[in-house]
Design an enzyme around this catalytic site. Structure first.
Site, PDB file in Angstrom:
ATOM      1  N   HIS A   1      -8.238  -6.550  -4.968  1.00 22.24           N
ATOM      2  CA  HIS A   1      -7.878  -6.901  -3.597  1.00 22.24           C
ATOM      3  C   HIS A   1      -6.565  -7.680  -3.521  1.00 22.24           C
ATOM      4  O   HIS A   1      -5.681  -7.376  -2.706  1.00 22.24           O
ATOM      5  CB  HIS A   1      -9.026  -7.714  -2.996  1.00 22.24           C
TER       6      HIS A   1
ATOM      7  N   SER B   1      -7.952  -7.209   6.218  1.00 25.15           N
ATOM      8  CA  SER B   1      -7.218  -7.757   5.064  1.00 25.15           C
ATOM      9  C   SER B   1      -5.768  -7.305   5.100  1.00 25.15           C
ATOM     10  O   SER B   1      -4.841  -8.090   4.862  1.00 25.15           O
ATOM     11  CB  SER B   1      -7.854  -7.296   3.748  1.00 25.15           C
TER      12      SER B   1
ATOM     13  N   ASP C   1      -6.684 -15.304  -3.510  1.00 26.75           N
ATOM     14  CA  ASP C   1      -7.423 -14.039  -3.576  1.00 26.75           C
ATOM     15  C   ASP C   1      -8.012 -13.878  -4.979  1.00 26.75           C
ATOM     16  O   ASP C   1      -8.224 -14.883  -5.670  1.00 26.75           O
ATOM     17  CB  ASP C   1      -6.495 -12.874  -3.206  1.00 26.75           C
TER      18      ASP C   1
END
Length: 400
Positions: free
Chosen positions: A209, A363, A172
């Protein structure tokens, strides 16, 4: 934790693997093969468009080459005088992927032809930069604490090891391990593919994120807890989606014995090398039982077709988002490749630089599946991929 020598060797490998910085000159490439199709790169200023797919990419003086295991760096250099610095970026059971530098960017098309004519070369593609799409989204629905429902559905009681002994890779945009809720996480390995350093912390202001994903799996807090806080983290920061860096990220996960690999993202177009390495991990990872590679389905509200994105890879665990009743969210991508629909509404998790925030979308759903899979494997390490999938299918039946 890897010993110092192993970490040093991996560092040397990674530094040499990525080669030169991207070039923005006019690069003459033309066509390349992807699965059963021949794709055409059409020049678009200092970028390129992949024919009918309308996918915009950047190209540099590098090729991604799949070769039979008998082909080494010297053999590659002997195929073309324009090849420089070949380095392995993923080793499969029967083949290797190489990152190959080209001395002159205008010779990419010629070198592709030279390589494809060699019997030991199985695939050649330009190293492409796509825009990866993180798959979180804002959700104003009420917060739902669904963890205990899922643990119950999977038969995981209070005595569960909650991930202990399981290695979970998060590919990520970095993880803020200074966050109090993540500070006690057992970090097996950490790497930044952009800075080429053994540190995968967020760098850019938009790098939020990965910390949210990690919080869902690993957090320890008085107000919220991760689904597998005792698991070991393999944190790989990959802020861009060059094909070579994606392969390298998966290779680092493999070298560090990842049992579960969380990918809460997808690109615009599935490239064959990515599908290859995911299939290899699913077939031969986890000591032959298969590594669990988890992809988010995406939040575009479309049906995923064959070969569309990473969410169409059959061997991966592809996760769509559902509401609290198990019904697919309207924004969630759907299709035959989606294996599970898991809660994707408002969910509390860790925020960069401390505190908490809310997370939603596919996600989140993918991170939930990764965390629950780690908890399953800590209690039942011998489970095969099909057995894990069968157990996880119960998640879609959980309702309020």
């Amino acid at each position: 934790m890897l010993c110092s020598l192993n970490r040093f060797l991996i560092l040397l490998f990674v530094v040499s693997a990525l080669g030169a910085s991207p070039l923005h000159a006019s690069v003459k490439v033309g066509e390349f093969k992807n699965f059963d199709a021949v794709l055409t790169l059409e020049e678009l200023g200092n970028q390129y468009q992949i024919g009918e797919h309308n996918t915009v990419v950047k190209v540099t003086n590098r090729l991604v080459v799949k070769a039979r295991r008998g082909i080494d760096a010297k053999a590659l250099i002997n195929i073309s005088p324009h090849i420089i610095n070949p380095v392995t970026i993923f080793e499969m059971q029967y083949s290797k992927y190489w990152l190959v530098g080209i001395s002159d960017v205008n010779l990419l098309g010629i070198v592709i032809t030279e390589l494809e004519s060699h019997a030991g070369i199985e695939l050649v593609q330009p190293d492409l930069l796509q825009i990866s799409r993180k798959t979180s989204r804002a959700d104003i629905s009420r917060e739902k604490k669904i963890d205990e429902h899922y643990f119950s559905a999977l038969g995981l009681g209070a005595e569960s090891a909650r991930g202990r002994g399981v290695n979970v890779a998060v590919i990520d945009d970095g993880v803020d391990l200074a966050h109090p809720a993540l500070a006690k996480t057992d970090v097996r390995f950490s790497y930044d593919t952009e800075s080429r350093s053994l540190m995968a912390k967020p760098v850019l202001i938009e790098d939020t994120h990965g910390t949210k994903v990690a919080g869902v799996i690993f957090s320890r807090s008085d107000t919220f807890s991760g689904l597998a806080p005792n698991a070991s983290l393999i944190s790989i920061r990959q802020p861009s989606s060059w094909t070579s860096e994606t392969l390298l990220s998966f290779y680092l996960a493999k070298l560090n014995n990842a049992d579960v690999i969380n990918c809460s993202w997808h690109t615009q177009l599935l490239l064959e090398p990515i599908a290859d390495v995911v299939n290899d991990l699913a077939a031969f990872g986890r000591q032959g039982r298969g590594a669990v590679v988890v992809f988010a389905a995406g939040n575009d509200g479309v049906v995923i077709g064959p070969g569309m994105t990473e969410a169409s890879i059959d061997s991966a665990f592809v996760v769509g988002a559902s509401d609290i009743y198990g019904r697919p969210k309207k924004f969630s991508n759907t299709g035959k490749s989606v294996d599970f629909y898991v809660y994707g509404g408002r969910y509390k998790t860790t925020a960069v630089e401390g505190g908490d925030t809310y997370f939603s979308g596919t996600s989140l759903s993918a991170a939930i599946v990764s965390g629950l899979t780690a908890s399953l494997l800590s209690d039942n390490p011998e489970l095969s991929l099909s057995q894990i999938s069968k157990k996880l299918s119960a998640l879609s039946k959980v309702n309020d």
